[in-house]
Each structure stands twice: as structure tokens, then as C-alpha cells.
Design a protein around this motif. Structure first.
Motif, mmCIF file in Angstrom:
data_model
loop_
_atom_site.group_PDB
_atom_site.id
_atom_site.type_symbol
_atom_site.label_atom_id
_atom_site.label_comp_id
_atom_site.label_asym_id
_atom_site.label_seq_id
_atom_site.Cartn_x
_atom_site.Cartn_y
_atom_site.Cartn_z
ATOM 1 N N SER A 150 0.815 -1.218 0.000
ATOM 2 C CA SER A 150 0.000 0.000 0.000
ATOM 3 C C SER A 150 0.844 1.263 0.000
ATOM 4 O O SER A 150 0.319 2.356 -0.194
ATOM 5 C CB SER A 150 -0.931 0.018 1.220
ATOM 6 N N GLY A 151 2.135 1.123 0.240
ATOM 7 C CA GLY A 151 3.049 2.244 0.098
ATOM 8 C C GLY A 151 3.529 2.409 -1.327
ATOM 9 O O GLY A 151 4.250 3.373 -1.643
ATOM 10 N N LEU A 152 3.144 1.477 -2.200
ATOM 11 C CA LEU A 152 3.545 1.509 -3.611
ATOM 12 C C LEU A 152 2.358 1.769 -4.534
ATOM 13 O O LEU A 152 2.506 2.426 -5.568
ATOM 14 C CB LEU A 152 4.194 0.176 -3.990
ATOM 15 N N ILE A 153 1.210 1.225 -4.169
ATOM 16 C CA ILE A 153 -0.004 1.378 -4.955
ATOM 17 C C ILE A 153 -1.164 1.633 -3.983
ATOM 18 O O ILE A 153 -0.979 1.592 -2.777
ATOM 19 C CB ILE A 153 -0.300 0.120 -5.819
ATOM 20 N N VAL A 188 19.723 -1.418 6.310
ATOM 21 C CA VAL A 188 18.328 -1.093 6.605
ATOM 22 C C VAL A 188 17.479 -1.437 5.392
ATOM 23 O O VAL A 188 17.732 -0.944 4.278
ATOM 24 C CB VAL A 188 18.145 0.398 6.955
ATOM 25 N N ASN A 189 16.483 -2.281 5.591
ATOM 26 C CA ASN A 189 15.610 -2.730 4.507
ATOM 27 C C ASN A 189 14.174 -2.821 5.020
ATOM 28 O O ASN A 189 13.910 -2.661 6.209
ATOM 29 C CB ASN A 189 16.056 -4.110 3.996
ATOM 30 N N ALA A 190 13.257 -3.089 4.103
ATOM 31 C CA ALA A 190 11.855 -3.267 4.486
ATOM 32 C C ALA A 190 11.236 -4.389 3.678
ATOM 33 O O ALA A 190 11.639 -4.659 2.540
ATOM 34 C CB ALA A 190 11.062 -1.978 4.263
ATOM 35 N N VAL A 191 10.258 -5.026 4.281
ATOM 36 C CA VAL A 191 9.388 -5.957 3.576
ATOM 37 C C VAL A 191 8.053 -5.256 3.373
ATOM 38 O O VAL A 191 7.519 -4.627 4.293
ATOM 39 C CB VAL A 191 9.198 -7.258 4.368
ATOM 40 N N ALA A 192 7.519 -5.349 2.150
ATOM 41 C CA ALA A 192 6.232 -4.737 1.819
ATOM 42 C C ALA A 192 5.220 -5.849 1.560
ATOM 43 O O ALA A 192 5.107 -6.343 0.434
ATOM 44 C CB ALA A 192 6.369 -3.831 0.596
ATOM 45 N N VAL A 250 9.003 -6.753 -1.867
ATOM 46 C CA VAL A 250 7.556 -6.910 -1.969
ATOM 47 C C VAL A 250 7.201 -8.382 -1.850
ATOM 48 O O VAL A 250 7.722 -9.228 -2.587
ATOM 49 C CB VAL A 250 7.032 -6.332 -3.293
ATOM 50 N N VAL A 251 6.308 -8.684 -0.901
ATOM 51 C CA VAL A 251 5.854 -10.062 -0.684
ATOM 52 C C VAL A 251 4.325 -9.999 -0.677
ATOM 53 O O VAL A 251 3.696 -9.929 0.374
ATOM 54 C CB VAL A 251 6.390 -10.629 0.645
ATOM 55 N N ASP A 252 3.737 -10.025 -1.863
ATOM 56 C CA ASP A 252 2.296 -9.763 -1.958
ATOM 57 C C ASP A 252 1.548 -10.712 -2.889
ATOM 58 O O ASP A 252 0.447 -10.404 -3.353
ATOM 59 C CB ASP A 252 2.049 -8.323 -2.390
ATOM 60 N N GLY A 253 2.134 -11.885 -3.162
ATOM 61 C CA GLY A 253 1.452 -12.851 -4.010
ATOM 62 C C GLY A 253 1.215 -12.385 -5.436
ATOM 63 O O GLY A 253 0.362 -12.914 -6.136
ATOM 64 N N GLY A 254 1.980 -11.365 -5.839
ATOM 65 C CA GLY A 254 1.861 -10.844 -7.200
ATOM 66 C C GLY A 254 0.882 -9.693 -7.356
ATOM 67 O O GLY A 254 0.648 -9.217 -8.467
ATOM 68 N N TYR A 255 0.322 -9.208 -6.235
ATOM 69 C CA TYR A 255 -0.722 -8.182 -6.293
ATOM 70 C C TYR A 255 -0.307 -6.957 -7.094
ATOM 71 O O TYR A 255 -1.084 -6.431 -7.896
ATOM 72 C CB TYR A 255 -1.113 -7.777 -4.875
ATOM 73 N N THR A 256 0.923 -6.494 -6.890
ATOM 74 C CA THR A 256 1.363 -5.257 -7.544
ATOM 75 C C THR A 256 1.819 -5.492 -8.991
ATOM 76 O O THR A 256 2.250 -4.540 -9.653
ATOM 77 C CB THR A 256 2.493 -4.592 -6.754
#
Length: 258
Positions: A150-153, A188-192, A250-256
Motif C-alpha cells: 500500500s506504500g507503492l499502490i 536497513v531494509n523493508a518488507v512490503a 515486496v511479498v504480496d502474491g503478485g498483487y502489484t
């Protein structure tokens, strides 16, 4: 050395925020399995104490709970000091705190906007800053934050302008911290994540009928399990990701992809 050992966190101290339940708890549990000693920070004291006790008894590792409202800059500094006194130096911070109310943009109050920003941005920064100070003194470490796709789309159909804005801020904060802290050997990294089946999303599903829409808009056709996000965070925290910093995984099942 077995190359797979680079995914382990043996005898490292890991701080996991927001670990009383949900993704944070899954992250804490995985870190214990990876050999770490874990300090859990959460505002939910009863759940946090129970989670820490269960993980300690099941693993034999050192797991302790610290009640703290990380929206308070001073408390973020002091709880890191407490953990340092109890555990020694911290090698990893897993920053899993966050809230996600669903309110139409024309109905978001000033207080609700501030609440989302205070938890999702300010609290994440305050604890990251406090831990980074200790990591500079001890020679380095790894910080992994929870962002969001949701920080990307703009996810649909739920109304969440404040949540989306906060997660975009987290992503940019992560990149900024990565650049400034790299000379100190701090990554420093993030998981989306996309949609994850947690208590927070279960509440939304129960009253909205959004689940079929979320699944239809996800190429893999389902929501993630909390442990699937935890594995991505473990990778970024570990030496297996030794040349990865400033990344949003990004770990979103391909949503983006659509």
C-alpha cells in the motif's frame, strides 16, 4: 562453513517490535528457531508477556517482553537501554509495529490521521534511531521494517489514505536510513507485504466482504500467512543479505504486478 548457516542468527540479540501477536509474533518465533535471543516490545502487555513466555519455554532461548509505547521518543530510548542491560548489544531490529484503520478520506479526523502517523512512522523511526545508536557503538547490525504494498499502490476497495501515506513514508525512511547508516555497517531494509491473515485483517474481513475482492486481485489467489512475511524479514536480517540495503522487498502474491 555451511553456506546455509548465513541465514541463521545464532546467539544474536534481536529486538522485535509489535510482537505480541500477528506478523511480529511470527517474526519473533522464526528468529528463535534461527538461534536468536529475542526482546519483544509491544504496547499489549498481557499478550506480549504470554507470547514471550511461550517462546522461551518452547525454545530454551532467552526471550523477554518489554512494555513500551514507542510513540514516546524518550521511552524508545529507555527501552533500548533496558534491553542492552539485559541482553548486551543488539544485532537486529525487526520493526513490525503498525495500525491500519479503514476510514473514507472525507471522514478522517485530524486525530485519526495523527494516530496512524504516530504509530506507523514516528514510532518506527524512534525505535530505529535508538537501536541504530547502539549499533554504531557495537560495530553494526541490521534493521528490517514492515512497509506495505500500500506504500507503492492504492489497494482496493478499502479506504485508507492515511495508512497508504504512512507506508510510503516508511519506505522512504528506510532508504534514507540505509544511506546514512551504511558507513556504520548497518543495513536497513523493508518488507512490503500484501494482504496477510492477521487479527487486524480478520476484523476487516468480518464486517466488509472484502476478502473475495482481495483474493481476486491477487494472482496467487489467497492471502499470506504471517510466517511467509517472517521468512522474508529473516532473509533481510541475516548475513545471507549482506549486500542488500535500502531495498523494499515486496511479498504480496503478485498483487502489484497488475
Amino acid at each position: 562453513m555451511n553456506p546455509m548457516d548465513r541465514f541463521r542468527l545464532d546467539d544474536q540479540t534481536v529486538i522485535v517490535t509489535g510482537a505480541a501477536r500477528g506478523i511480529g509474533l511470527a517474526v519473533a518465533e522464526l528468529c528463535v528457531h534461527a538461534g536468536a535471543n529475542v526482546a519483544i516490545i509491544d504496547i499489549l502487555e498481557q499478550q506480549g508477556e504470554a507470547s514471550a513466555k511461550r517462546l522461551a519455554e518452547a525454545s530454551g532461548k532467552k526471550v523477554r517482553f518489554y512494555g513500551a509505547d514507542l510513540r514516546d521518543w524518550n521511552r524508545a530510548q529507555s527501552v533500548v537501554q533496558e534491553i542492552g542491560n539485559d541482553f548486551g548489544s543488539t544485532q537486529v531490529l525487526m520493526n513490525c509495529i503498525g495500525i491500519g484503520p479503514n476510514t473514507e478520506v472525507l471522514k478522517i479526523s485530524a486525530q485519526e490521521w495523527q494516530d496512524v502517523m504516530n504509530v506507523n512512522v514516528n514510532a518506527q523511526f524512534f525505535i530505529a534511531q535508538a537501536v541504530a545508536k547502539s549499533m554504531v557503538e557495537s560495530g553494526g547490525g541490521s534493521i528490517v521494517a514492515i512497509g506495505s504494498n500500500s506504500g507503492l499502490i492504492v489497494d482496493r476497495p478499502q479506504p485508507q489514505a492515511h495508512y497508504n501515506a504512512s507506508k510510503a513514508a516508511v519506505h522512504q525512511m528506510v532508504k534514507s536510513l540505509a544511506v546514512e547508516l551504511a558507513p556504520h555497517k548497518i543495513r536497513v531494509n523493508a518488507v512490503a507485504p500484501g494482504f496477510v491473515m492477521t487479527d487486524m485483517t480478520k476484523d476487516a474481513i468480518a464486517n466488509s466482504g472484502w476478502l473475495p475482492i482481495w483474493e481476486q486481485n491477487t494472482p496467487m489467489g489467497r492471502m499470506a500467512k504471517p510466517e511467509e512475511i517472517a521468512f522474508a524479514m529473516l532473509y533481510l536480517a541475516s548475513d545471507a543479505a549482506s549486500y542488500v540495503t535500502g531495498s523494499i522487498l515486496v511479498v504480496d502474491g503478485g498483487y502489484t504486478c497488475w
